[in-house]
Design an enzyme around this catalytic site. Structure first.
Site, PDB file in Angstrom:
ATOM      1  N   SER A  59      19.698  14.714 -23.014  1.00  0.00           N
ATOM      2  CA  SER A  59      19.481  15.727 -21.977  1.00  0.00           C
ATOM      3  C   SER A  59      19.338  17.082 -22.656  1.00  0.00           C
ATOM      4  CB  SER A  59      20.665  15.764 -21.017  1.00  0.00           C
ATOM      5  OG  SER A  59      20.622  16.997 -20.296  1.00  0.00           O
TER       6      SER A  59
ATOM      7  N   HIS B  94      15.272  13.601 -21.458  1.00  0.00           N
ATOM      8  CA  HIS B  94      15.815  13.751 -20.101  1.00  0.00           C
ATOM      9  C   HIS B  94      15.824  15.243 -19.741  1.00  0.00           C
ATOM     10  CE1 HIS B  94      18.301  12.376 -16.669  1.00  0.00           C
ATOM     11  NE2 HIS B  94      18.970  13.502 -16.827  1.00  0.00           N
TER      12      HIS B  94
ATOM     13  N   ASP C  81      16.794  17.963 -16.955  1.00  0.00           N
ATOM     14  CA  ASP C  81      17.606  18.209 -15.764  1.00  0.00           C
ATOM     15  C   ASP C  81      17.078  19.427 -15.018  1.00  0.00           C
ATOM     16  OD1 ASP C  81      19.692  16.164 -15.779  1.00  0.00           O
ATOM     17  OD2 ASP C  81      20.278  17.063 -17.697  1.00  0.00           O
TER      18      ASP C  81
ATOM     19  N   MET D 201      17.462  21.833 -11.890  1.00  0.00           N
ATOM     20  CA  MET D 201      18.476  22.258 -10.922  1.00  0.00           C
ATOM     21  C   MET D 201      18.020  23.529 -10.221  1.00  0.00           C
ATOM     22  SD  MET D 201      21.885  21.724 -13.219  1.00  0.00           S
ATOM     23  CE  MET D 201      22.108  20.289 -14.268  1.00  0.00           C
TER      24      MET D 201
ATOM     25  N   HIS E 225      14.842  14.494 -14.037  1.00  0.00           N
ATOM     26  CA  HIS E 225      15.912  14.294 -13.054  1.00  0.00           C
ATOM     27  C   HIS E 225      15.938  15.507 -12.127  1.00  0.00           C
ATOM     28  CE1 HIS E 225      20.620  13.993 -12.563  1.00  0.00           C
ATOM     29  NE2 HIS E 225      19.983  13.855 -11.420  1.00  0.00           N
TER      30      HIS E 225
ATOM     31  N   MET F  53      17.291  17.672  -9.335  1.00  0.00           N
ATOM     32  CA  MET F  53      18.483  17.979  -8.527  1.00  0.00           C
ATOM     33  C   MET F  53      18.110  19.190  -7.685  1.00  0.00           C
ATOM     34  SD  MET F  53      21.240  17.403 -11.598  1.00  0.00           S
ATOM     35  CE  MET F  53      19.972  17.454 -12.854  1.00  0.00           C
TER      36      MET F  53
ATOM     37  N   MET G 107      25.124   8.604 -11.670  1.00  0.00           N
ATOM     38  CA  MET G 107      25.800   9.808 -12.162  1.00  0.00           C
ATOM     39  C   MET G 107      27.267   9.464 -12.417  1.00  0.00           C
ATOM     40  SD  MET G 107      23.483  12.086 -12.363  1.00  0.00           S
ATOM     41  CE  MET G 107      24.609  13.320 -13.025  1.00  0.00           C
TER      42      MET G 107
ATOM     43  N   GLY H 254      25.250  18.987 -12.081  1.00  0.00           N
ATOM     44  CA  GLY H 254      25.243  20.441 -12.123  1.00  0.00           C
ATOM     45  C   GLY H 254      25.504  21.009 -13.504  1.00  0.00           C
ATOM     46  N   PHE H 255      26.324  20.301 -14.278  1.00  0.00           N
ATOM     47  CA  PHE H 255      26.720  20.855 -15.578  1.00  0.00           C
ATOM     48  C   PHE H 255      26.864  19.761 -16.632  1.00  0.00           C
ATOM     49  CE2 PHE H 255      28.366  23.457 -12.160  1.00  0.00           C
ATOM     50  CZ  PHE H 255      27.850  24.703 -12.487  1.00  0.00           C
ATOM     51  N   GLY H 256      26.577  20.138 -17.868  1.00  0.00           N
ATOM     52  CA  GLY H 256      26.863  19.253 -18.988  1.00  0.00           C
ATOM     53  C   GLY H 256      28.332  19.391 -19.377  1.00  0.00           C
ATOM     54  N   GLY H 257      28.766  18.534 -20.263  1.00  0.00           N
ATOM     55  CA  GLY H 257      30.098  18.674 -20.840  1.00  0.00           C
ATOM     56  C   GLY H 257      31.254  18.248 -19.951  1.00  0.00           C
TER      57      GLY H 257
ATOM     58  N   ASP I 154      24.346   8.709 -16.520  1.00  0.00           N
ATOM     59  CA  ASP I 154      24.213  10.133 -16.873  1.00  0.00           C
ATOM     60  C   ASP I 154      25.518  10.881 -16.617  1.00  0.00           C
ATOM     61  OD1 ASP I 154      23.362  12.758 -17.205  1.00  0.00           O
ATOM     62  OD2 ASP I 154      21.835  12.696 -15.638  1.00  0.00           O
ATOM     63  N   GLY I 155      26.084  11.437 -17.694  1.00  0.00           N
ATOM     64  CA  GLY I 155      27.243  12.302 -17.550  1.00  0.00           C
ATOM     65  C   GLY I 155      28.454  11.818 -18.332  1.00  0.00           C
ATOM     66  N   GLY I 156      28.931  12.647 -19.254  1.00  0.00           N
ATOM     67  CA  GLY I 156      30.141  12.313 -20.007  1.00  0.00           C
ATOM     68  C   GLY I 156      29.979  11.157 -20.961  1.00  0.00           C
TER      69      GLY I 156
ATOM     70  N   GLY J  71      23.902  14.640 -23.263  1.00  0.00           N
ATOM     71  CA  GLY J  71      23.605  16.013 -23.652  1.00  0.00           C
ATOM     72  C   GLY J  71      24.510  16.429 -24.790  1.00  0.00           C
TER      73      GLY J  71
END
Ligand code: DX5
Ligand code: ZN
Length: 219
Positions: free
Chosen positions: A10, A35, A37, A39, A68, A70, A139, A144-147, A177-179, A199
């Site tokens: 990402s 990827h 993102d 937003m 993606h 959003m 998800m 909304g946010f990385g990390g 996607d995510g974490g 990401g």
């Protein structure tokens, strides 16, 4: 035999002042797609890139662009992202009143269509459109946010979708996607994912680390 896990970095975690070079670096490091993102500060509480940025990046790699969205509304912007170079376009069913229509719009433009499930969105929303889609994106954080940290309760959803996809007999990617880090990557793949968005885990340490970071996610 199970395919090699595909990795979709990402670019949300890339250096935004050097996005072209970052995309080239992840391609050289073995990424399977890019990827992106998108937003809008309305559907999710953050704002990222419009179609002009996607278009500018298109000439930096031949890797597929996994876009993606959003954003809400979503339909008015789908053609612009396709024109900019998106190969896969994914949307959240909550982003509009007519997700089936949105999927048909993507397909009518000759691109792959994906449905994205937020952590609280049930797998049942996939069932009526399983014959139309090319990708399901689970998800494992709130968008909304990385990390952010991987939400373990999504593993059951991944397993349920694996069953649903296999029963359909269709070729549908199951992306998470995510974490994602080497530890959660293993859990997601064991549950049935075949494509992972990452990401933070890919971009940490700078370009010299990208190949090793991607390899670590493949397990
Ligand atoms: C979140 C995005 C993700 C995010 C992943 O809304 O959809 O793609 O950038 O970032 P990490 O891998 O840092 O959780
Ligand atoms: Zn994403």
């Amino acid at each position: 035999m199970q395919q090699r896990t595909r990795i979709a970095p990402s670019i949300l975690s890339a250096d935004f002042a050097a996005l072209g070079r970052e995309v080239e670096a992840i391609a050289a490091a073995g990424a399977d797609c890019v990827h992106v993102d998108v937003m809008d500060g309305h559907f999710v509480p953050n704002i990222t890139v419009g179609p002009m940025v996607v278009k500018a990046l298109r000439k930096h790699t031949t890797l597929p662009f996994d876009v993606h969205l959003m954003i809400s509304p979503v339909d008015p912007y789908i053609p612009a992202y396709v024109e900019a170079g998106a190969d896969i376009v994914s949307l959240h069913p909550e982003a509009g009143a007519h997700p089936h229509r949105s999927i048909q719009l993507i397909k009518s433009l000759g691109k792959k269509a994906g449905v994205v499930l937020n952590p609280a969105t049930p797998v049942a929303v996939v069932e009526p459109v399983i014959g139309d889609i090319d990708l399901v994106l689970v998800m494992s954080v709130n968008p909304g946010f990385g990390g952010q940290s991987f939400i373990d309760s999504q593993l059951g959803k991944i397993a349920a979708l694996r069953k649903m996809i296999d029963a359909s007999g269709r070729t549908i990617d199951l992306e998470v996607d995510g974490g994602i880090n080497p530890d959660t990557a293993k859990k997601a793949v064991t549950a049935g994912a075949d494509m992972l968005v990452a990401g933070t885990a890919v971009f940490s340490g700078g370009p010299a680390r990208y190949a090793a970071n991607i390899k670590a996610l493949r397990g």
